[in-house]
Design an enzyme around this catalytic site. Structure first.
Site, PDB file in Angstrom:
ATOM      1  CD  GLU A  35      -3.170  -0.496   0.037  1.00  0.00           C
ATOM      2  OE1 GLU A  35      -3.107   0.635  -0.484  1.00  0.00           O
ATOM      3  OE2 GLU A  35      -4.060  -1.317  -0.258  1.00  0.00           O
ATOM      4  CG  ASP A  53      -6.496   5.771  -1.141  1.00  0.00           C
ATOM      5  OD1 ASP A  53      -7.599   5.707  -0.583  1.00  0.00           O
ATOM      6  OD2 ASP A  53      -6.298   5.395  -2.309  1.00  0.00           O
ATOM      7  CG  ASP A  85       1.144  11.885  12.773  1.00  0.00           C
ATOM      8  OD1 ASP A  85       1.040  10.648  12.639  1.00  0.00           O
ATOM      9  OD2 ASP A  85       0.477  12.540  13.594  1.00  0.00           O
ATOM     10  CG  ASN A  87       1.633   8.565  17.118  1.00  0.00           C
ATOM     11  OD1 ASN A  87       1.352   7.379  17.004  1.00  0.00           O
ATOM     12  ND2 ASN A  87       1.329   9.267  18.192  1.00  0.00           N
ATOM     13  CG  ASP A  90      -3.016   8.483  14.502  1.00  0.00           C
ATOM     14  OD1 ASP A  90      -2.095   7.892  13.903  1.00  0.00           O
ATOM     15  OD2 ASP A  90      -3.045   9.720  14.605  1.00  0.00           O
ATOM     16  CG  ASP A  91      -1.435   5.894  10.731  1.00  0.00           C
ATOM     17  OD1 ASP A  91      -1.355   6.234   9.536  1.00  0.00           O
ATOM     18  OD2 ASP A  91      -1.083   6.634  11.665  1.00  0.00           O
TER      19      ASP A  91
END
EC number: 3.2.1.17
Length: 129
Positions: A35, A53, A85, A87, A90-91
């Site tokens: 991806e 995306d 970002d 971090n 959260d993804d």
């Protein structure tokens, strides 16, 4: 940030992704490779439906995040910019939300094409997991 394959594997394992949704760690890492090439800042579009995306897992602005370019279901309740970002917590949370839908990992076209039903037994062999 561009992760190495093994660095991402260790990070995802620490976040309990191995087996999440019934998918092995190798499936998650393989999906991210195809991806985004392990790049947290990957950004692609415009898709046919006008969406974009975002990030490591190429999460889509029509369904998963809000980008103010168009209306969104925003099922992950996050601004798309936060998915670009370094971090990735959260993804990861959002990817966990995606895979809870009936399509599971088939939501990711690159996973279907490159990882699904493939022998991934050696894919993370060098990673000392």
């Amino acid at each position: 940030k561009v992760f190495s394959k093994c660095e991402l594997a260790h990070k995802l394992k620490a976040q309990e992704m191995d087996g999440f949704g019934g998918y092995s760690l190798a499936n998650w890492v393989c999906m991210a490779e195809y991806e985004s090439n392990f790049n947290t800042r990957a950004f692609n579009g415009k898709n046919a439906n006008g969406s974009y995306d975002y990030g490591l897992f190429q999460l889509n602005s029509k369904w998963w995040c809000k980008d103010n370019k168009r209306s969104s279901s925003n099922a992950c309740n996050i601004m798309c910019s936060k998915l670009l970002d370094d971090n990735i917590d959260d993804d990861i949370s959002c990817a966990k939300r995606v895979v809870r839908d009936p399509k599971g990992m088939s939501a990711w076209k690159a996973w279907v094409k490159h990882c699904k039903d493939k022998d991934l037994s050696e894919y993370l062999a060098s990673c000392n997991l």
